[in-house]
Design an enzyme around this catalytic site. Structure first.
Site, PDB file in Angstrom:
ATOM      1  N   ASP A   1      45.695  41.589  52.980  1.00  0.00           N
ATOM      2  CA  ASP A   1      45.680  41.167  54.379  1.00  0.00           C
ATOM      3  C   ASP A   1      44.417  41.637  55.099  1.00  0.00           C
ATOM      4  O   ASP A   1      44.139  41.201  56.214  1.00  0.00           O
ATOM      5  CB  ASP A   1      46.943  41.609  55.126  1.00  0.00           C
ATOM      6  CG  ASP A   1      47.122  43.121  55.169  1.00  0.00           C
ATOM      7  OD1 ASP A   1      46.350  43.850  54.513  1.00  0.00           O
ATOM      8  OD2 ASP A   1      48.051  43.586  55.862  1.00  0.00           O
TER       9      ASP A   1
ATOM     10  N   SER B   1      49.934  48.741  51.807  1.00  0.00           N
ATOM     11  CA  SER B   1      48.588  48.333  52.201  1.00  0.00           C
ATOM     12  C   SER B   1      47.540  49.063  51.367  1.00  0.00           C
ATOM     13  O   SER B   1      47.517  48.934  50.151  1.00  0.00           O
ATOM     14  CB  SER B   1      48.402  48.565  53.697  1.00  0.00           C
ATOM     15  OG  SER B   1      47.172  48.038  54.142  1.00  0.00           O
TER      16      SER B   1
ATOM     17  N   ASP C   1      47.349  44.480  49.299  1.00  0.00           N
ATOM     18  CA  ASP C   1      48.234  43.381  49.687  1.00  0.00           C
ATOM     19  C   ASP C   1      47.462  42.232  50.328  1.00  0.00           C
ATOM     20  O   ASP C   1      48.059  41.302  50.862  1.00  0.00           O
ATOM     21  CB  ASP C   1      49.357  43.871  50.607  1.00  0.00           C
ATOM     22  CG  ASP C   1      48.855  44.387  51.943  1.00  0.00           C
ATOM     23  OD1 ASP C   1      47.762  44.981  51.983  1.00  0.00           O
ATOM     24  OD2 ASP C   1      49.559  44.216  52.959  1.00  0.00           O
TER      25      ASP C   1
ATOM     26  N   ASP D   1      42.186  44.519  50.343  1.00  0.00           N
ATOM     27  CA  ASP D   1      43.042  45.659  50.019  1.00  0.00           C
ATOM     28  C   ASP D   1      44.194  45.181  49.134  1.00  0.00           C
ATOM     29  O   ASP D   1      44.330  43.982  48.877  1.00  0.00           O
ATOM     30  CB  ASP D   1      43.515  46.362  51.288  1.00  0.00           C
ATOM     31  CG  ASP D   1      44.398  45.499  52.165  1.00  0.00           C
ATOM     32  OD1 ASP D   1      44.433  44.269  51.956  1.00  0.00           O
ATOM     33  OD2 ASP D   1      45.058  46.037  53.077  1.00  0.00           O
TER      34      ASP D   1
END
Length: 615
Positions: free
Chosen positions: A330, A174, A328, A326
């Site tokens: 999400d 993340s 990734d 961010d």
């Protein structure tokens, strides 16, 4: 790895490590895990390096590498990368994670075959770790569907559902620093694993001895690993775009993926629907796990610092909004201009409230809302969303523990067809049925649509937020965290939770605490007596929620306390509410609340420091 040539054997090393425990140079838990790696045959490839570390008396490193078996927290397994260690992300712990997921799935389902989807972001080692995970899961007899290029976490969740997979895995950490990586495990719903599956997987991880593994390229040739093609990614984007509620596209802005994968999802969606005025912020677009052009190399869109480079350009180009996902993709962060022309960073709570209001207004106008529809948020997300939802005459489900997996679970339990919106304060948002994890793309689509519509009315996102405050009361929320690394830090977190639970503060600043809701013990206790006054049945988790009243003021404040499930931190969430009877009083109300909260925050940090000093 280069093989050192230590002079110790395993038994000698164990005795040295045992002495280090006695001398408080090594934690008991690190010794327990280190002993396994020194004696069990599956760890033989790492034992020479371990013996060298022990011979060098490098107990600080050894404690960092072994103080725990890295657990499945609120966001899967996540942590520091190293060449070895039970507490870090490395080839062995990734292989064990994949093995645990596959072995537990077969045990729980009774099936020897199945399907799995795997994706990875652009972090250091993400592709390598994803290939290891795929090779292990394929060796267990499951057909693996593998994203060949870096993708977002919601695209993995979508692929699990779209391809009818039984499990999934996402390699990401993340928004953590470049030093970290991780493994998120998914179930057939497309949501992250929930109890009891998470414990079942970690049990299999801990019991792992020889982990089966195929050669990745040979498995591809044999059809045991199949590449996911662009058709699936296109279907994902179409599913996001299907949630659109407006055709207004007049908006100038900048989007940054913070060197992550957001261009594959967020930016493509915005471009596909016609937000041509939203441009890429080029210096942060290269997929690079070192995050070189992000301040402090910390790619967390909750940090105001990450926006400064884009703001500098936005001021030159006349941008009206700045978005950042961010690594990734999400989570989504948002900056909007105020009336003075300066960019203001919106919190996840503020964005969540704006998006909830936006979709509820749109669906009310379209006549597609009923009292059975519902909005979902966690217990540490703003009460403003609950107020907005009740005003729209839909259900609000707001008693969930932290972790988007619980929002996904609630979607399925309550019925996806009645689900309107789910959100958590840490920049997580979801709508629709296509996915079971938070998605920066749907948040970007809606916030841009809302901003464009407000622009056509001569308003901004901040103007709309003020309107919500006037209608539902002023809400100010925020978060403070204290980082406590390693085994000693873990003890500090335990000490603080114990102190908050057993000897809670009576006052902080001019706030007096009146009660605490203890989600671990499932009881409400009156303060200052700290005596139980009521019990409740769920949810259960290591969270405390305090209520406080300001002296001589109608201001009410809540304080949430919990250990992070993904980082070595203890987190403190505050929620202040004050009524606004006259729009002309809003600025004065904001100032008064802020003054009270600033004093409270300082008193909180002082109490934390004093507690750690005396414990």
């Amino acid at each position: 790895m280069n093989e050192p040539s230590p002079s110790l054997d395993s038994q000698q090393a164990i005795e040295i490590a045992r002495s280090a425990v006695t001398e408080k140079q090594l934690s008991d838990s690190a010794f327990t895990n280190l002993q396994r790696w020194l004696t069990e045959p599956q760890y033989a490839p790492y034992q020479a390096a371990l013996l060298q570390l022990i011979e060098d008396r490098d107990f600080g490193t050894l404690d960092t590498y072994f103080w725990e078996v890295i657990p499945f927290g609120t966001g899967g397994r996540r942590g520091l990368m190293s060449d070895l260690g039970s507490a870090t992300i490395n080839e062995r712990t990734i292989a064990e994670s994949a093995h645990g997921l596959a072995a537990y799935y077969k045990k729980a389902s009774g099936n020897e075959t199945g399907k799995a989807a795997i994706a990875h972001d652009s972090r250091i080692n993400s592709n390598r770790f994803a290939r290891i995970a795929a090779s292990v899961i394929a060796a267990h007899g499951l057909t693996v569907y593998f994203y060949k290029t870096s993708r977002s976490t919601p695209e993995l969740s979508f692929a699990v559902r779209h391809l009818g997979c039984d499990v999934g895995a996402m390699i990401t950490a993340s928004h953590n620093p470049p030093s970290d990586n991780g493994f998120k495990a998914y179930w057939s719903t497309g949501g992250q694993v929930l109890p009891p599956h998470d414990q079942g997987i970690i049990d299999e991880v801990y019991q792992a001895t020889d982990v089966p593994m195929l050669d990745f390229d040979q498995a591809v040739e044999q059809g045991l690993i199949k590449y996911i093609d662009e058709d699936v990614a296109s279907e994902y984007r179409s599913s996001v775009i299907a949630q659109s509620h407006s055709t207004n596209r007049d908006l100038n802005g900048l989007f940054s993926p913070l060197h992550g994968v957001g261009e594959t999802s967020v930016f493509h969606v915005l471009q596909q629907v016609g937000f041509d005025g939203v441009k890429r912020f080029e210096p942060q677009c290269e997929q690079n796990g070192n995050f070189p052009n992000v301040p402090d190399q910390l790619p967390n869109p909750e940090r105001t610092e990450v926006y400064q480079p884009a703001i500098a350009l936005g001021n030159e180009t006349g941008a009206e909004i700045i978005l950042a996902s961010d690594p990734d993709a999400d989570r989504l962060g948002v900056c909007a201009r105020n009336e003075a022309g300066d960019f203001v960073h919106l919190t996840g709570n503020q964005v969540g409230a704006l998006l909830a209001d936006y979709v509820l207004q749109k669906r009310h106008t379209a006549g597609t809302l009923t009292p059975d529809h519902f909005v979902v948020e966690t217990i540490v997300t703003t009460p403003l969303i609950a107020a907005v939802s009740r005003a729209a005459n839909v259900r609000i489900i707001n008693n969930l523990l932290v972790g988007f997996k619980y929002i996904a679970e609630t979607m399925d339990e309550e019925g996806p067809c009645k689900f309107v919106f789910g959100t958590e304060e840490s920049l997580g948002y979801l709508a629709g049925e296509y996915c079971r994890d938070k998605d920066a793309a749907i948040a970007a689509l809606w916030i841009c649509e809302l901003a464009a519509e407000l622009k056509s009315e001569g308003k901004t996102l901040l103007n709309r937020l003020d309107e919500l405050y006037i209608e539902h009361g002023y809400h100010l929320e925020g978060q403070i965290s204290k980082t406590c690394k390693g085994s000693s830090g873990n003890e500090q977190i335990k000490q603080l939770m114990k102190a908050f639970r057993q000897t809670p503060p009576q006052k902080m600043g001019n706030l007096t605490f009146t009660l605490v809701r203890d989600y671990q013990n499932l009881e409400i206790r009156a303060l200052p007596e700290n005596s139980p006054s009521e019990t409740f049945s769920k949810p259960q988790g290591n969270v405390l929620m305090f209520e406080a009243q300001a002296e001589g003021s109608p201001l009410t404040v809540q304080l949430g306390v919990r250990p992070s499930g993904t980082e070595p931190k203890i987190k403190f969430y505050y929620f202040a509410q004050a009524g606004v009877t006259d729009p002309a009083q809003l600025a004065e109300t904001k100032s008064g609340v802020l003054t009270t909260i600033e004093g409270f925050k300082q008193a909180l940090m002082d109490w934390i420091d004093q507690t750690l000093e005396t414990s």
